[in-house]
Design an enzyme around this catalytic site. Structure first.
Site, PDB file in Angstrom:
ATOM      1  N   LYS A 116     -29.716  -0.292 -10.680  1.00 46.58           N
ATOM      2  CA  LYS A 116     -31.129  -0.090 -11.028  1.00 46.58           C
ATOM      3  C   LYS A 116     -31.279   1.335 -11.545  1.00 46.58           C
ATOM      4  O   LYS A 116     -30.720   2.264 -10.985  1.00 46.58           O
ATOM      5  CB  LYS A 116     -32.007  -0.250  -9.780  1.00 46.58           C
ATOM      6  CG  LYS A 116     -32.374  -1.681  -9.456  1.00 46.58           C
ATOM      7  CD  LYS A 116     -33.540  -1.700  -8.458  1.00 46.58           C
ATOM      8  CE  LYS A 116     -34.221  -3.044  -8.444  1.00 46.58           C
ATOM      9  NZ  LYS A 116     -35.435  -3.056  -7.608  1.00 46.58           N
TER      10      LYS A 116
ATOM     11  N   LYS B 236     -26.954  -0.069  -7.010  1.00 53.62           N
ATOM     12  CA  LYS B 236     -27.688  -1.349  -7.104  1.00 53.62           C
ATOM     13  C   LYS B 236     -27.888  -1.765  -8.560  1.00 53.62           C
ATOM     14  O   LYS B 236     -28.586  -2.725  -8.862  1.00 53.62           O
ATOM     15  CB  LYS B 236     -29.067  -1.229  -6.438  1.00 53.62           C
ATOM     16  CG  LYS B 236     -29.068  -1.017  -4.953  1.00 53.62           C
ATOM     17  CD  LYS B 236     -30.397  -1.362  -4.297  1.00 53.62           C
ATOM     18  CE  LYS B 236     -31.550  -0.568  -4.787  1.00 53.62           C
ATOM     19  NZ  LYS B 236     -32.797  -0.840  -4.024  1.00 53.62           N
TER      20      LYS B 236
HETATM   21  N1  C2G Z   1     -41.766  -7.009  -3.610  1.00 57.80           N
HETATM   22  C1  C2G Z   1     -42.753  -7.971  -3.408  1.00 57.80           C
HETATM   23  N2  C2G Z   1     -43.395  -8.497  -4.482  1.00 57.80           N
HETATM   24  C2  C2G Z   1     -43.090  -8.082  -5.748  1.00 57.80           C
HETATM   25  C3  C2G Z   1     -42.104  -7.101  -5.953  1.00 57.80           C
HETATM   26  C4  C2G Z   1     -41.447  -6.572  -4.854  1.00 57.80           C
HETATM   27  O1  C2G Z   1     -43.042  -8.350  -2.266  1.00 57.80           O
HETATM   28  N3  C2G Z   1     -43.767  -8.646  -6.798  1.00 57.80           N
HETATM   29  C5  C2G Z   1     -41.085  -6.466  -2.434  1.00 57.80           C
HETATM   30  C6  C2G Z   1     -39.575  -6.719  -2.461  1.00 57.80           C
HETATM   31  O2  C2G Z   1     -39.288  -8.011  -1.955  1.00 57.80           O
HETATM   32  C7  C2G Z   1     -39.065  -5.615  -1.533  1.00 57.80           C
HETATM   33  C8  C2G Z   1     -40.067  -4.469  -1.783  1.00 57.80           C
HETATM   34  O3  C2G Z   1     -41.222  -5.057  -2.421  1.00 57.80           O
HETATM   35  O4  C2G Z   1     -39.162  -6.032  -0.173  1.00 57.80           O
HETATM   36  C9  C2G Z   1     -39.498  -3.385  -2.682  1.00 57.80           C
HETATM   37  O5  C2G Z   1     -39.094  -3.989  -3.891  1.00 57.80           O
HETATM   38  P1  C2G Z   1     -37.977  -3.246  -4.768  1.00 57.80           P
HETATM   39  O6  C2G Z   1     -38.360  -1.846  -4.955  1.00 57.80           O
HETATM   40  O7  C2G Z   1     -37.638  -4.116  -5.934  1.00 57.80           O
HETATM   41  O8  C2G Z   1     -36.753  -3.264  -3.714  1.00 57.80           O
HETATM   42  P2  C2G Z   1     -35.267  -3.783  -3.948  1.00 57.80           P
HETATM   43  O9  C2G Z   1     -34.728  -3.263  -5.228  1.00 57.80           O
HETATM   44  O10 C2G Z   1     -35.286  -5.224  -3.687  1.00 57.80           O
HETATM   45  O11 C2G Z   1     -34.500  -2.953  -2.807  1.00 57.80           O
HETATM   46  O12 C2G Z   1     -31.467  -2.527   0.756  1.00 57.80           O
HETATM   47  C10 C2G Z   1     -32.498  -3.293   0.186  1.00 57.80           C
HETATM   48  C11 C2G Z   1     -32.894  -2.790  -1.157  1.00 57.80           C
HETATM   49  O13 C2G Z   1     -33.039  -1.387  -1.190  1.00 57.80           O
HETATM   50  C12 C2G Z   1     -34.189  -3.464  -1.563  1.00 57.80           C
END
Ligand code: C2G
Length: 151
Positions: free
Chosen positions: A46, A44
């Site tokens: 990340k 990803k």
């Molecule tokens: N999130 C949120 N508000 C934020 C930051 C994150 O609601 N200010 C939510 C994201 O939308 C996600 C969850 O928290 O639903 C986890 O965020 P991340 O760890 O950034 O996840 P991501 O990298 O988007 O991974 O297969 C899908 C991926 O693994 C999702």
């Protein structure tokens, strides 16, 4: 029992993550979090500050979370929904209408919750980096030239 599933990296756990998990749990009775492994994070693009084991322990300490499983690839979601008898997959709105989740509609509900504005792992890293820079700059001793030409 209504079973909910969500996915994420959840690095540097912050209030946006907590609010997402809380609202996801409120939509059912049992919340499964598929947590991106360090290897999948590399896919990803990340780089998490905390490794998978640490991020898993932190999530398991949250009252809304019932089970944490590894997210190892993009393709596992349909199997996850079947294997854990999921009724709804819940994600933040930054994933709204993503094909990665829309393909799950034949198997379960797909719900997007408003993302929490003003907080993100990236912002935390940037803000901390900025503070560290400012702090370092203040610690650099003045040169003779700066002393003599101080305004
Ligand atoms: N999130 C949120 N508000 C934020 C930051 C994150 O609601 N200010 C939510 C994201 O939308 C996600 C969850 O928290 O639903 C986890 O965020 P991340 O760890 O950034 O996840 P991501 O990298 O988007 O991974 O297969 C899908 C991926 O693994 C999702």
């Amino acid at each position: 029992m209504r079973r909910i599933l969500t996915y994420g990296t959840f690095d540097l756990l912050h209030y946006g993550h907590i609010r997402l998990l809380k609202r996801a749990k409120q939509l059912g009775d049992y919340l499964v979090v598929a947590l991106s492994t360090d290897e999948f994070n590399a896919i990803k693009n990340k780089k998490a500050y905390h490794n998978y084991e640490t991020r898993k322990k932190m999530l398991e300490a949250i009252r809304y979370v019932d089970l944490v499983i590894p997210e190892e690839n993009w393709e596992q979601k349909v199997n996850d929904v079947k294997k854990y008898f999921i009724d709804a997959v819940v994600m933040g709105s930054d994933w709204k209408d993503s094909e990665k989740f829309e393909i799950l509609r034949p198997y379960c509900d797909v719900i997007y919750l408003e993302r929490t504005e003003g907080v993100s792992t990236t912002k935390i890293k940037q803000d901390l980096g900025l503070q560290a820079t400012r702090k370092n700059v203040n610690q650099i001793p003045e040169t003779k030239f700066e002393r003599e030409h101080r305004k």
